[in-house]
Design an enzyme around this catalytic site. Sequence first.
Site, mmCIF file in Angstrom:
data_model
loop_
_atom_site.group_PDB
_atom_site.id
_atom_site.type_symbol
_atom_site.label_atom_id
_atom_site.label_comp_id
_atom_site.label_asym_id
_atom_site.label_seq_id
_atom_site.Cartn_x
_atom_site.Cartn_y
_atom_site.Cartn_z
ATOM 1 C CG HIS A 26 -42.812 -29.774 -23.090
ATOM 2 N ND1 HIS A 26 -42.541 -28.614 -22.803
ATOM 3 C CD2 HIS A 26 -44.031 -29.761 -22.456
ATOM 4 C CE1 HIS A 26 -43.327 -27.720 -22.327
ATOM 5 N NE2 HIS A 26 -44.394 -28.458 -22.290
ATOM 6 C CG HIS A 29 -41.566 -28.579 -18.677
ATOM 7 N ND1 HIS A 29 -42.094 -29.637 -19.399
ATOM 8 C CD2 HIS A 29 -42.369 -27.975 -18.147
ATOM 9 C CE1 HIS A 29 -43.455 -29.646 -19.181
ATOM 10 N NE2 HIS A 29 -43.726 -28.655 -18.336
ATOM 11 C CB CYS A 134 -59.521 -24.796 -17.902
ATOM 12 S SG CYS A 134 -58.279 -25.524 -18.848
ATOM 13 C CB CYS A 137 -55.968 -23.078 -16.527
ATOM 14 S SG CYS A 137 -56.007 -22.557 -18.133
ATOM 15 C CB CYS A 151 -59.371 -23.365 -21.713
ATOM 16 S SG CYS A 151 -57.719 -22.749 -21.296
ATOM 17 C CG HIS A 154 -54.537 -25.817 -21.145
ATOM 18 N ND1 HIS A 154 -54.644 -24.936 -20.546
ATOM 19 C CD2 HIS A 154 -53.217 -26.600 -21.048
ATOM 20 C CE1 HIS A 154 -53.567 -24.746 -19.671
ATOM 21 N NE2 HIS A 154 -52.686 -25.766 -20.035
ATOM 22 C CE LYS A 299 -47.543 -23.545 -22.872
ATOM 23 N NZ LYS A 299 -48.679 -23.935 -21.941
ATOM 24 C CE LYS A 302 -48.568 -36.417 -23.040
ATOM 25 N NZ LYS A 302 -47.898 -37.361 -23.466
HETATM 26 O O1 ME8 Z 1 -47.884 -24.526 -14.822
HETATM 27 N N1 ME8 Z 1 -42.262 -22.756 -23.560
HETATM 28 O O2 ME8 Z 1 -46.877 -26.254 -14.647
HETATM 29 P P1 ME8 Z 1 -46.419 -26.535 -16.137
HETATM 30 C C1 ME8 Z 1 -41.775 -22.116 -22.420
HETATM 31 N N2 ME8 Z 1 -47.325 -26.552 -12.271
HETATM 32 N N3 ME8 Z 1 -42.249 -22.454 -21.131
HETATM 33 C C2 ME8 Z 1 -43.045 -23.308 -20.990
HETATM 34 C C3 ME8 Z 1 -43.627 -24.085 -22.310
HETATM 35 C C4 ME8 Z 1 -43.328 -23.829 -23.434
HETATM 36 N N4 ME8 Z 1 -43.739 -24.245 -24.633
HETATM 37 N N5 ME8 Z 1 -44.705 -24.964 -21.638
HETATM 38 C C5 ME8 Z 1 -44.491 -24.707 -20.050
HETATM 39 C C6 ME8 Z 1 -47.266 -25.369 -14.202
HETATM 40 N N6 ME8 Z 1 -43.613 -23.900 -19.982
HETATM 41 C C7 ME8 Z 1 -47.816 -25.240 -12.713
HETATM 42 C C8 ME8 Z 1 -46.582 -24.315 -12.231
HETATM 43 S S1 ME8 Z 1 -45.524 -22.943 -10.246
HETATM 44 C C9 ME8 Z 1 -45.937 -22.791 -8.424
HETATM 45 C C10 ME8 Z 1 -46.828 -24.018 -10.673
HETATM 46 C C11 ME8 Z 1 -43.726 -23.297 -18.627
HETATM 47 O O3 ME8 Z 1 -45.727 -27.957 -16.233
HETATM 48 C C12 ME8 Z 1 -44.782 -22.728 -18.021
HETATM 49 O O4 ME8 Z 1 -45.153 -21.507 -18.252
HETATM 50 O O5 ME8 Z 1 -47.654 -26.554 -17.196
HETATM 51 C C13 ME8 Z 1 -44.121 -22.930 -16.401
HETATM 52 O O6 ME8 Z 1 -43.403 -21.751 -16.082
HETATM 53 C C14 ME8 Z 1 -43.438 -24.269 -16.312
HETATM 54 O O7 ME8 Z 1 -43.136 -24.416 -17.848
HETATM 55 C C15 ME8 Z 1 -44.274 -25.499 -15.998
HETATM 56 O O8 ME8 Z 1 -45.439 -25.703 -16.758
#
Ligand code: ME8
Length: 514
Positions: A26, A29, A134, A137, A151, A154, A299, A302
């Site tokens: 999204h 990311h 959770c 997380c 949580c 989420h 935020k 998904k």
């Molecule tokens: O946390 N705005 O994966 P993820 C900005 N797999 N950044 C965002 C966001 C948003 N709305 N939503 C998510 C994970 N992110 C783990 C990471 S690293 C060793 C493992 C950012 O798919 C989130 O904060 O939930 C993270 O930095 C990245 O996207 C991946 O999020």
Amino acid sequence: MKKESKSRRSKFYITTAIDYANASPHMGHAYEKICADAIARWHRFKGEDVFFLTGTDENAQKNVQAAGEAGVEVEKFVDDNSRKFINLCGALNLSHDDFIRTTESRHKEVSQAIFAKLYEKGDIYKGFYEGHYCEGCEAFITEKELIKGECPEHNLKPKLIKEESYFFKLAKYQKDILKLLEEGLVEPETRKNEIVNRVRDGLKDLSVSRKNLDWGIAVPFDSDHKIYVWIDALINYISALGWPDGEKFKKYWPTDLHLIGKGINWFHSVIWPAILMSAGIELPKKIFVHGYLTIEGRKISKSLGNAVDPTPFIEEYGVDPIRYFLMRDVSFGQDGDFSREAFIQRYNGDLANDLGNLLNRTLTMIEKYFKGLIPPGGEELGADEDLLNFARGLHKKLDTSMAGLDINRSLETIWELINKANKYIEDSKPWELFKGDKRRLEVVIYNLAEVLRLVLLSIRSFIPKTAENMLKQLDPSSAIEQAGFDDLAAWGKLKAGTKISKGSPLFPRIQKEQ
Ligand code: ME8
């Protein structure tokens, strides 16, 4: 001379978080990856040897759950989703050097080797865990953190889990972690303080394995257990470089910048350094924590059901408008609200009006007044001072703002120059000079063309396709790949007599009805 300075090039290793392959990517990311890309490109522009890593986090239980809900085998499910993230990297025009998937054997091997190393060190022991897990997380959370039994990140009710588990002696590293944090590992300051306060409250040993799971990386000395997904995920930063003997590991480690979102600060700023300390591996230099993209203050996510897909924006307007919008509109380090209206406003204002018009007007005048050939520059008057002083100081300003990871400030600075150039056209009235003072007209137009050269070099790290397009129009014979920071620091590099090649407008305006 050049060769010598090349061999002494400093290295810059930058990573993003690896995204869960439980759904399509999204806008949040995309935001993180775009920012990392701009930073990576900026460091290459400065002549550094950059390694930029991104990837997908595939061993999580939330991936298994999502695959179950979709009725698809987990392996196929993560394959399909990971491909969407890989495709997004292409669509976003990222300049990453590697994309790691945590289901790859190169990653599994290193994860197991690190786990074994921590065990041999005496930092891992077997125990029993009872707590609220959770799946959003992928972490146990405390009673204190729950809000109305859910949580808060989420809005999910955690599962109560009671099972045998291996533990990592995290508490043992409290003093060292605190010292590291106080020395400035984490930026910005608010994010550092958040973590420092939590660490001061005390660290508990961490459950680092889960029993009886079908999916994940097995604990190397106990096949009943899988390595806790966060431990495996963090290890991607070294497995991708081929720890311990790989050439890339020797060349690029330690990380110069881990770029992550605020929800995963704890894992990167506390757990990751503790693992590295235990394994005797050098520590990262900096962790920068960005904010969240939100919609009406919530935020984008998904699991909250408000995910926005970046693809339609890219397909409709090209990649650079969304790159520009996200980096310009959000203060790096803070949350920023996303809306289509704000995007259109930036597009029509900053891109179509300010930048697009500046290029278009300048090239039109070069065609009209000088048969498409860039005129010679010349004596500078007081009327040129404001624009030229700013242009000549641009490289320093950008160098400072990018060193401080102030991405939006950097774009603001470039747009200040663009706006000064537009004002310069209004003030110097080339159409009147054409009637009476051709020599002065040459100087004014040369100054504008030279400012455009500086603009295209400075936007190159942020909106690279636009920079290329501008160069094709302004100086079609030169190659942008060869230009570097020194060219941004120099005034007067554009040669008089260069034949321009005016193309279609960079950013056709978006009409309201659209
Ligand atoms: O946390 N705005 O994966 P993820 C900005 N797999 N950044 C965002 C966001 C948003 N709305 N939503 C998510 C994970 N992110 C783990 C990471 S690293 C060793 C493992 C950012 O798919 C989130 O904060 O939930 C993270 O930095 C990245 O996207 C991946 O999020």
